[in-house]
Design a protein around this motif. Structure first.
Motif, PDB file in Angstrom:
ATOM      1  N   SER A   2       0.323  40.902   5.686  1.00  0.00           N
ATOM      2  CA  SER A   2      -0.298  41.764   6.683  1.00  0.00           C
ATOM      3  C   SER A   2       0.695  42.806   7.190  1.00  0.00           C
ATOM      4  O   SER A   2       1.902  42.610   7.146  1.00  0.00           O
ATOM      5  CB  SER A   2      -0.815  40.924   7.853  1.00  0.00           C
ATOM      6  N   TYR A  34      -3.596  41.691  11.644  1.00  0.00           N
ATOM      7  CA  TYR A  34      -2.301  42.342  11.759  1.00  0.00           C
ATOM      8  C   TYR A  34      -1.304  41.438  12.469  1.00  0.00           C
ATOM      9  O   TYR A  34      -1.671  40.662  13.354  1.00  0.00           O
ATOM     10  CB  TYR A  34      -2.407  43.644  12.560  1.00  0.00           C
ATOM     11  N   TRP A  99      -6.853  51.556  13.444  1.00  0.00           N
ATOM     12  CA  TRP A  99      -6.304  50.424  12.684  1.00  0.00           C
ATOM     13  C   TRP A  99      -7.378  49.359  12.487  1.00  0.00           C
ATOM     14  O   TRP A  99      -7.465  48.747  11.426  1.00  0.00           O
ATOM     15  CB  TRP A  99      -5.091  49.824  13.389  1.00  0.00           C
TER      16      TRP A  99
END
Length: 108
Positions: A2, A34, A99
């Motif tokens: 990640s 993430y 994101w």
């Protein structure tokens, strides 16, 4: 593997140093897969000096892959410095919600 994201945004002069926004966004990004570096976790003492916090934050920033920007980051002396360093190091800078969209478009 990640991506490791650093959360950058305004703190100084905001209620509770804006920690609630940092924690909320860090949680959302973590749920998207993430790895997150959250300055509100690195510098939990609200009485710490700005320069001391920035030294801690910049050390953590340079080990990240990208920066997740909170709203108002462009009005923050610290966040602008972090963004400048990240850009100079070739990192991707995006609004935090971009994101999230990126992770969902890739399927996590």
């Amino acid at each position: 593997m990640s991506k490791r994201l650093y959360v950058a945004g305004p703190m100084t002069g905001l209620p509770g140093l804006n920690f609630e926004a940092f924690h909320t966004v860090a949680g959302i990004l973590r749920r998207e897969g993430y790895e997150v570096v959250n300055p509100a976790e690195l510098n939990s003492d609200p009485k710490a000096q700005w320069a001391e916090c920035m030294r801690t934050d910049i050390k953590a920033l340079v080990d990240c892959d990208g920066v997740a920007l909170l709203g108002g980051w462009e009005h923050s002396r610290g966040a602008k410095l972090e963004a400048h360093i990240a850009e100079a190091l070739g990192m991707t800078l995006r609004a935090w919600d971009e994101w999230v969209r990126h992770a969902r478009a890739k399927g996590g």
